[in-house]
Design an enzyme around this catalytic site. Structure first.
Site, PDB file in Angstrom:
ATOM      1  N   ASP A 150       1.062  -1.209   0.029  1.00 18.07           N
ATOM      2  CA  ASP A 150      -0.057  -0.086   0.049  1.00 18.07           C
ATOM      3  C   ASP A 150       0.936   1.125  -0.039  1.00 18.07           C
ATOM      4  O   ASP A 150       2.152   1.154   0.066  1.00 18.07           O
ATOM      5  CB  ASP A 150      -1.052   0.075   1.068  1.00 18.07           C
ATOM      6  CG  ASP A 150      -2.183   0.841   0.995  1.00 18.07           C
ATOM      7  OD1 ASP A 150      -2.084   1.783  -0.233  1.00 18.07           O
ATOM      8  OD2 ASP A 150      -3.054   0.827   1.950  1.00 18.07           O
TER       9      ASP A 150
HETATM   10  C1  BGC Z   1      -5.150   3.091   0.216  1.00 18.61           C
HETATM   11  C2  BGC Z   1      -5.381   2.386  -0.836  1.00 18.61           C
HETATM   12  C3  BGC Z   1      -5.115   2.912  -2.244  1.00 18.61           C
HETATM   13  C4  BGC Z   1      -4.001   3.639  -2.422  1.00 18.61           C
HETATM   14  C5  BGC Z   1      -3.563   4.057  -3.821  1.00 18.61           C
HETATM   15  C6  BGC Z   1      -3.935   4.120  -0.135  1.00 18.61           C
HETATM   16  O1  BGC Z   1      -3.908   5.086   0.918  1.00 18.61           O
HETATM   17  O2  BGC Z   1      -4.972   2.719   1.449  1.00 18.61           O
HETATM   18  O3  BGC Z   1      -6.431   1.595  -0.572  1.00 18.61           O
HETATM   19  O4  BGC Z   1      -5.362   2.096  -3.143  1.00 18.61           O
HETATM   20  O5  BGC Z   1      -3.837   4.708  -1.384  1.00 18.61           O
HETATM   21  O6  BGC Z   1      -4.603   5.182  -3.963  1.00 18.61           O
END
Ligand code: BGC
Length: 773
Positions: free
Chosen positions: A305
């Site tokens: 993530d």
């Molecule tokens: C979130 C994810 C997301 C990623 C990209 C993160 O902050 O937890 O769910 O896919 O950002 O945008």
């Protein structure tokens, strides 16, 4: 010709040769595949270590200029222009033309002309916005969910994307957590069914059904299951809080939905921010290598993530970025989303002999294979084209689907003989509240370029009822509350009073009031946990003042989480929970209020009576002092100041007719492990309108070697019934449905008594009994 142009020309030459070869020979698809894999292997062998590491790095779109072209070093990730040119993926940019330019620039300048993977969060739609996933959960309709996912995929690929960071399959039980809106709810079975549907919708195929992966086909996009694992269980509902789960609970309740999506063929998985039993996911070798890869059989690309690899430093398990990179690669993270760890230290770790190059090769291989599966070596732009965006974005078909899904996701909580509002009464309806004429209905993860294309309730009602009287009533936020971006609405007491008085006046002279209330969409989503989960206090004040002058109040509630609606329900004659319904929200609300479409949503998450009950969910474990009466006195399970029961249970939802259930019967009272049995009940429409009922089947294991849940959803079926019509609904019970981790952590079923329930929600008492032998 410059070096770069020469390189690109050579690349095109190779492509042409490949195409000619394909045409001139009579080879089968399988041969082509083998040949392609051989080429990929050769490519991998030819790549330098830096190039390989580059493939494992994803940069954010804000490292590119407005025009979409590379600018060189930026401070986001402390990268030089040279290393930036080697990256494998970009996150967060949309727009066919822009993405085309970016891709072209990168492919032309890359030493091996490897295309980028372009990823984005398409959570509930790209430009046509569907209801938020929590609302999609309330449809209990894998078929609708699949269609919506495919429509989203078509729009997303038209805009040039290759991967969507969806489905989010975290089991959620705590309404304080802002991200419950992204999940399909609190039930492992429902989440698994809907997760599968999303994967089929995105990727256009189903591995379990034996279909071949064809990501390159127009309209298909790669899915990414997230957030692995257990992100939905942060202590206290606090964002990014640690997660402590027993292995049994983790495996039985939290893993099944992720597992289902992987079985369906989902090609990517994302790690989670949280620690699971003290270990951050992005560095958790047991979780990623043993559970995810070995046990769950995942062989696609594992991405971290956002900056989660570097965050292991602040978690306190890595001293610095270098150590974080090492922990992540050892855990098997293939791609580092937006942190400095891999790009700065992975090559060095390999050179210093601390990380085997084999691990890097494995990761790059998976990434190249995904690019190949998407057909990017043949066509790096995939479906991206401005003309396609124009055709697909907000096209009538997608709008129609968004409207259908929205209407089917609304949950009618209460109806004291007031709904539907017949069209003849049009002139006497007042539409009041901050949501009455607002397009803020997309949910926290949707960023349509043309939000004004959303249909407000006012617009929807005007189509059905002609003109309607509208008044704002109060502001959406309380003046002392902020959204997650720190945004506050500024207003004076006088301004508020003026709105409230106007509303009171309009309500007083109307026959019926449709009160449109709810939380701001930025009160939910990532980084939006809350300790108060009721309506903003001024909205409640509005409800009280309106209700004081007009008892015919129908409240329409917008929210991204289960709100505490106890007072709202008391003060309203009807309550329709519409979540964040998306582009066609206003039309769908008018459809349902007018009775043109009957509501059929069932709660995908329990509604609490008060915030102190949270987390509250139906499939809890039994206690030694059960509280079947809901009492608040004595040495009994529960609270002394509030009932143990929620306001509305999981699976609950009314419509404009009533349904009766016959007693459940089973085909056999004894079930052998190798057999299946059938459980049946007859459902009758006992009201006056044709409607759909979602018939739910729950099982209870009466005695196990470990304590078992009170009830577990193990099936649901939708039946459409005319007034007076009856239908027998049958569910097949298999041994698999009875399995759990026994006292020795063996996944098995245990002989003994089981109860099977068939009813309208998780609170049903309608049951039969059978024994497993
Ligand atoms: C979130 C994810 C997301 C990623 C990209 C993160 O902050 O937890 O769910 O896919 O950002 O945008």
């Amino acid at each position: 010709m410059g070096d770069q142009e020469e390189g690109f020309a050579f690349y095109c030459f190779l492509k042409i040769l490949l195409l000619q070869w394909k045409k001139s020979t009579n080879r089968t698809g399988k041969d082509e595949k083998v040949m392609k894999l051989e080429q990929l292997e050769k490519l991998l062998q030819d790549m330098s270590l830096e190039e390989k590491v580059g493939q494992m790095v994803q940069i954010p779109a804000n490292m590119l200029t407005e025009g979409g072209l590379l600018t060189g070093p930026t401070d986001t990730m402390e990268m030089s222009e040279e290393t930036t040119r080697l990256v494998g993926s970009i996150l967060g940019k949309t727009g066919a033309e822009e993405l085309h330019n970016i891709q072209k620039e990168f492919v032309e300048n890359h030493p091996h002309h490897i295309p980028l993977l372009l990823m984005y969060d398409v959570i509930n739609g790209m430009e046509t916005i569907f209801p938020i996933p929590l609302a999609q959960g309330c449809t209990f309709s894998p078929e609708l969910v699949e269609r919506a996912a495919h429509a989203a995929a078509k729009e997303a690929t038209a805009t040039g994307l290759h991967v969507t960071f969806s489905p989010m399959l975290d089991l959620v039980r705590d309404a304080r957590w802002g991200r419950v809106m992204e999940s399909t709810g609190e039930d492992p079975w429902l989440n698994a069914e809907l997760g599968r549907a999303m994967v089929r919708g995105y990727q256009g195929s189903s591995k379990v059904q034996g279909e071949l992966l064809d990501l390159a086909k127009e309209g298909n996009i790669a899915g990414c299951v997230k957030h692995f694992a257990g992100y939905g269980a942060p202590l206290g509902g606090r964002e990014y809080e640690n997660v402590e789960l027993s292995e049994r609970t983790f495996r039985e309740d939290y893993l099944p939905a992720y597992q289902a999506a992987i079985e369906e063929g989902c090609v990517m998985v994302m790690t989670s921010f949280n620690t699971l039993n003290r270990i951050p996911s992005s560095g958790n070798q047991w979780l990623m290598r043993k559970v995810l890869r070995e046990e769950m059989g995942f062989d696609g690309v594992l991405i971290s993530d956002y900056s989660a690899v570097d965050e292991m430093i602040r978690h306190g398990i890595a001293e610095d970025s270098r150590e974080a990179a090492k922990l992540a690669i050892l855990a098997g993270v293939d791609m580092d989303m937006v942190s400095n760890a891999y790009v700065k230290y992975l090559a060095e770790l390999v050179r210093d002999g601390e990380v085997e190059e084999r691990l890097v090769d494995e990761a790059v291989w998976r990434i190249l294979k995904l690019k190949n599966d998407l057909g990017l070596f043949e066509n790096p732009y995939k479906d991206g084209a401005k003309e396609k965006e124009e055709i697909l974005f907000l096209c009538p078909e997608h709008r129609g689907l968004a409207r259908e899904m929205a209407a089917k996701s609304f949950v009618l909580l209460k109806n004291d003989e007031i709904l539907p509002l017949e069209q003849e009464n049009a002139g006497t309806i007042a539409l009041i509240g901050p949501y009455a004429d607002s397009t803020e209905m997309f949910g926290a993860w949707s960023f349509p370029k043309r939000p004004e294309q959303g249909v407000t309730i006012k617009q929807g009602m005007e189509v059905r009822y002609g003109s309607v009287k509208v008044c704002r009533g109060c502001f959406m936020q309380d003046e002392d509350k902020q959204t997650k971006f720190g945004v506050k609405e500024k207003y004076t007491t006088e301004e508020l009073e003026t709105l409230l008085a106007e509303a009171e006046k309009l309500a007083g002279k109307s026959e019926t009031v449709v009160l449109c209330l709810g939380e701001h969409r930025e009160y939910t989503g990532e980084g939006a946990s809350r300790t108060e989960i009721g309506l903003p206090k001024h909205q409640l004040e509005l409800l009280k003042r309106v209700q004081a002058v007009n008892k015919n109040v129908v409240t329409v509630v917008f929210s991204g989480r289960p709100l505490v609606l106890t007072e709202v329900v008391e003060l309203s004659r009807a309550v329709l929970l519409v979540w964040m319904p998306g582009t066609e929200g206003g039309s769908a609300i008018a459809d349902v209020l007018s009775g043109a479409v009957l509501p059929e949503g069932k709660l995908s998450m329990t509604l609490p009576r008060c915030v102190g009950q949270v987390p509250v969910f139906y499939n809890k474990f039994r206690t030694g002092r059960p509280n079947e009466e809901g009492t608040t006195v004595g040495y009994i399970h529960g609270y002394i100041d509030e009932s143990i029961y929620p306001l509305y249970p999981f699976g609950y939802g009314l419509t404009y007719t009533t349904f009766g259930y016959s007693k459940v019967s089973v085909s056999q009272e004894i079930m052998k492990k190798t057999e299946t049995i059938a459980a049946k009940a007859t459902v009758t429409n006992t009201g006056t309108r044709e409607a759909v009922e979602t018939v739910q089947m729950y099982l209870t294991d009466v005695k196990g070697s470990v304590v078992r849940p009170v009830k577990m959803l193990r099936g649901f079926k939708k039946v459409a019934l005319k007034p007076g019509e009856s239908r027998k609904v049958t569910f097949t019970i298999t041994e698999d449905m009875l399995k759990f981790y026994d006292s020795n952590m063996v996944y098995t079923s245990e002989p003994g008594e089981f109860e099977v329930y068939i009813g309208p929600d998780s609170d049903t008492k309608n049951k039969a009994v059978f024994r497993l032998v």
